[in-house]
Design a protein around this motif. Structure first.
Motif, short mmCIF file in Angstrom:
data_model
loop_
_atom_site.label_atom_id
_atom_site.label_comp_id
_atom_site.label_asym_id
_atom_site.label_seq_id
_atom_site.Cartn_x
_atom_site.Cartn_y
_atom_site.Cartn_z
N GLU A 20 4.07 -12.72 15.49
CA GLU A 20 3.88 -12.47 16.91
C GLU A 20 2.42 -12.18 17.27
O GLU A 20 1.68 -11.61 16.47
CB GLU A 20 4.74 -11.28 17.35
N PHE A 21 2.05 -12.57 18.47
CA PHE A 21 0.74 -12.21 19.01
C PHE A 21 0.85 -12.08 20.52
O PHE A 21 1.71 -12.69 21.17
CB PHE A 21 -0.33 -13.24 18.65
N ILE A 22 -0.01 -11.26 21.09
CA ILE A 22 -0.13 -11.11 22.54
C ILE A 22 -1.61 -11.03 22.87
O ILE A 22 -2.35 -10.30 22.21
CB ILE A 22 0.57 -9.84 23.07
N THR A 23 -2.04 -11.76 23.88
CA THR A 23 -3.44 -11.75 24.29
C THR A 23 -3.54 -11.69 25.80
O THR A 23 -2.80 -12.39 26.50
CB THR A 23 -4.17 -13.01 23.77
N CYS A 24 -4.44 -10.86 26.30
CA CYS A 24 -4.61 -10.69 27.74
C CYS A 24 -5.27 -11.91 28.38
O CYS A 24 -6.12 -12.57 27.77
CB CYS A 24 -5.49 -9.47 28.03
N LEU A 25 -4.88 -12.18 29.62
CA LEU A 25 -5.50 -13.24 30.42
C LEU A 25 -5.91 -12.65 31.76
O LEU A 25 -5.07 -12.09 32.48
CB LEU A 25 -4.52 -14.39 30.65
N LEU A 26 -7.19 -12.76 32.10
CA LEU A 26 -7.67 -12.27 33.38
C LEU A 26 -7.61 -13.39 34.42
O LEU A 26 -7.75 -14.56 34.08
CB LEU A 26 -9.11 -11.77 33.25
N LYS A 27 -7.42 -12.99 35.68
CA LYS A 27 -7.29 -14.00 36.72
C LYS A 27 -8.63 -14.67 37.01
O LYS A 27 -9.70 -14.19 36.63
CB LYS A 27 -6.72 -13.38 37.99
N ASN A 28 -8.55 -15.83 37.68
CA ASN A 28 -9.72 -16.61 38.08
C ASN A 28 -10.55 -17.11 36.91
O ASN A 28 -11.77 -17.23 37.00
CB ASN A 28 -10.61 -15.82 39.06
N LYS A 29 -9.90 -17.39 35.80
CA LYS A 29 -10.59 -17.95 34.64
C LYS A 29 -9.78 -19.10 34.06
O LYS A 29 -8.56 -19.17 34.23
CB LYS A 29 -10.81 -16.88 33.57
N TYR A 44 -0.69 -12.20 30.49
CA TYR A 44 -0.88 -12.35 29.05
C TYR A 44 -0.18 -13.61 28.55
O TYR A 44 0.69 -14.18 29.22
CB TYR A 44 -0.34 -11.14 28.30
N VAL A 45 -0.60 -14.04 27.37
CA VAL A 45 0.12 -15.08 26.66
C VAL A 45 0.72 -14.43 25.42
O VAL A 45 0.04 -13.68 24.71
CB VAL A 45 -0.80 -16.26 26.28
N LYS A 46 1.98 -14.68 25.20
CA LYS A 46 2.71 -14.07 24.09
C LYS A 46 3.40 -15.19 23.31
O LYS A 46 4.02 -16.08 23.90
CB LYS A 46 3.75 -13.10 24.63
N GLY A 47 3.27 -15.14 21.99
CA GLY A 47 3.86 -16.22 21.21
C GLY A 47 4.24 -15.81 19.81
O GLY A 47 3.95 -14.70 19.35
N ILE A 48 4.90 -16.74 19.13
CA ILE A 48 5.27 -16.57 17.73
C ILE A 48 4.77 -17.79 16.98
O ILE A 48 5.06 -18.94 17.35
CB ILE A 48 6.80 -16.43 17.56
N VAL A 49 4.01 -17.56 15.90
CA VAL A 49 3.45 -18.64 15.09
C VAL A 49 4.35 -18.84 13.87
O VAL A 49 4.71 -17.87 13.19
CB VAL A 49 2.02 -18.31 14.63
N TYR A 50 4.69 -20.12 13.59
CA TYR A 50 5.56 -20.39 12.45
C TYR A 50 5.29 -21.79 11.91
O TYR A 50 4.69 -22.63 12.58
CB TYR A 50 7.03 -20.26 12.85
N ASP A 51 5.71 -22.02 10.68
CA ASP A 51 5.61 -23.33 10.05
C ASP A 51 6.61 -24.27 10.72
O ASP A 51 7.80 -23.96 10.80
CB ASP A 51 5.90 -23.21 8.55
#
Length: 537
Positions: free
Chosen positions: A372-381, A332-339
């Motif tokens: 905050e956000f989290i998004t899945c990442l599948l392999k081989n892409k 997954y990619v996990k991040g925090i968005v801010y100004d």
């Protein structure tokens, strides 16, 4: 017949087989009994063989911090494995003669689970709430509630969203998912586009079947579709769990061959169809009822509920999955968005794009209060990540998971968004050229379309496209190459109806590096395309 049923219910398979066989010797038996007993004989034979070939299984109680002195079951885990939700059966207002179901949560700190706590109102009420599914990012909870005033049937599916650390008031998910029948036990896919659930509605294959509904681009759920004979039988199929790889499906059934009651099974998607379910084997499955198993994103750890000898009632357990029943590992990619200037956390649109297919895989939003956000990442892409918000320049990132052995390693990001003003610039991390060429690769389309949308939405902006290279080759060569690459982007924008009066370009060669050219990683970062705001009226 009655003796054999009793023996099967406590795992005495040899004895049950003898007495079922004896029963079938009687004349003039009802055909319904014959059919039922023949199925149970098959279960006995299956179980006898399963006992001879045990599968690896060493369940570990999740401990007194996670499990209470009451019954704890229906686990749900966020993709980063930092938050665990469960259904707990507790006394109503302290009265142990009247029990109710509530949601509890435990968080992982320093690798250890904290004491589980009741998540409280408005989610939990004096009525039952249970059999929940948490979205991979932990921002959406879909669950079961029964006999409510706004209900459509005996039990319906409801949802609540997380804002900051608080949950919104639950809402009935409504038709066509909910009906006058019984709907329960949801499981949401990692991209948020497919909802699996259990229902006893009409036109099913058996008593309780697993159904699915898909989410349209307009945010409307489709009419549910039965998963069909690949999954459902004339018996009961329950507790569905779709792994974040979106290809591996776990569920419980008393209709497929098993150990006698409800067993756990796995099915995999192949060419858009589900394969014949595989029984997870003994001792994962026993003569008791096995229900509600989930698997972590990395695909190596299962969590399920059981009333084993060391349990306080029903407890949650973890166990390592043997290779044959593991899904594809997901990261997954996990991040925090801010100004970027004020550091204020921002709610922003998150788009995950399969850049090889130029297709948006996930569309979501960062948390309104935490960013905050989290998004899945599948392999081989290969993925492009775009983060955007009105009044700000968009942010792009690139993730390549092709030919990576350890694809379960997560990506952690800080995402500083820049307010639109003259001089602000963005690196377009998903613009790609052929080697030593200014021919745009097709997988640049997703990023270029994002830039075009940005320019259409902000018609008062003028930009400069800047081309940059590493220091391999002469100064003259790199200035020419970077200039041609910047011009190629401009030509693409003009072709897609961006007025040329709003556009300029320049090749900077290797004069403005952002990393050390002495390493391949540094040179790769220096080979880039940027856009800069040159006018804003």
């Amino acid at each position: 017949y009655l003796l054999a049923n009793a023996e099967l219910s406590i795992g005495k398979y040899h004895d049950a087989k003898i007495h079922y066989t004896k029963f079938l010797e009687y004349p003039k038996l009802n055909k319904i009994y014959i059919k039922e007993v023949n199925k149970k004989l098959k279960n006995c034979n299956f179980a006898i063989e399963a006992l001879k070939s045990k599968v690896p299984f060493n369940p570990q109680n999740m401990g007194k911090k996670v499990n209470s002195k009451y019954n704890d079951y229906w686990p749900s885990l966020t993709i980063d494995e930092q938050t665990l939700y469960m259904t707990v059966r507790i006394p109503l207002n302290g009265n142990i003669k009247r029990m109710q179901e509530d949601f509890y949560v435990s968080k992982k700190k320093n690798g250890m689970w904290t004491k589980s706590v009741n998540i409280g109102a408005p989610m939990n009420t004096a009525n039952n709430e249970g059999a929940q599914s948490i979205s991979p990012d932990g921002q959406l909870l879909i669950f079961t509630a029964c006999n409510r005033k706004d209900g459509y049937g005996s039990c319906d599916l409801y949802y609540s969203r997380k804002i900051g650390n608080a949950w919104t008031k639950p809402r009935n998910i409504g038709p066509p998912i909910n009906s006058s029948a019984w709907e329960s036990q949801p499981s949401i896919s990692s991209d948020g586009k497919t909802l699996y659930f259990v229902s006893n509605r009409k036109k099913g294959k058996g008593n309780k079947d697993i159904w699915k509904s898909t989410l349209s681009l307009k945010g409307v759920w489709s009419v549910p579709v039965n998963l069909g004979d690949s999954i459902n039988t004339k018996g009961n199929e329950t507790s569905p769990f779709i792994h974040p790889d979106n290809e591996t499906f776990y569920f419980s059934s008393d209709g497929w061959l098993g150990m006698g009651k409800t067993d756990l099974f796995i099915s995999r998607k192949k060419n858009k169809y589900w394969t014949k379910p595989l029984n997870l084997g003994y001792p994962i499955n026993t003569y008791k009822e096995e229900l509600a198993m989930i698997v972590n994103a990395r695909g190596e750890l299962g969590i399920y509920a059981s009333n084993r000898k060391d349990a306080m009632g029903i407890d949650l357990y973890t166990f390592k999955l043997y290779d044959k029943i593991r899904p594809k590992p997901v990261t997954y990619v996990k991040g925090i968005v801010y100004d970027k200037e004020t550091k204020k956390k921002l709610v922003s649109k998150i788009e995950l794009i399969d850049i090889d297919k130029d297709k948006i895989i996930v569309k979501s939003y960062s948390n309104k209060k935490t960013g905050e956000f989290i998004t899945c990442l599948l392999k081989n892409k290969n993925y492009a990540l775009n983060v955007s918000k009105t009044g700000y320049l968009f942010y792009s990132e690139n993730f390549s998971l092709k030919n990576i052995k350890n694809s379960s390693k997560p990506f952690i990001l800080n995402v500083p968004l820049q307010a639109i003003k003259i001089g602000s610039r963005v690196i377009l991390k998903n613009i790609f050229f052929e080697t030593d060429s200014y021919i745009l690769k097709q997988k640049s389309e997703a990023e270029l379309k994002k830039l075009i949308r940005f320019l259409f939405l902000n018609r008062k902006i003028k930009i400069e496209i800047g081309g940059h290279t590493d220091n391999v080759g002469s100064k003259e060569y790199n200035i020419k190459l970077s200039n041609n690459r910047a011009r190629a982007v401009i030509q693409y924008l003009i072709k897609h109806k961006i007025p040329k009066e709003r556009l300029s370009y320049k090749g900077y060669g290797y004069s403005l590096p952002i990393a050390n050219n002495k390493t391949e990683k540094g040179r790769s970062l220096n080979r880039r395309t940027e856009f800069k705001i040159t006018a804003f009226k």
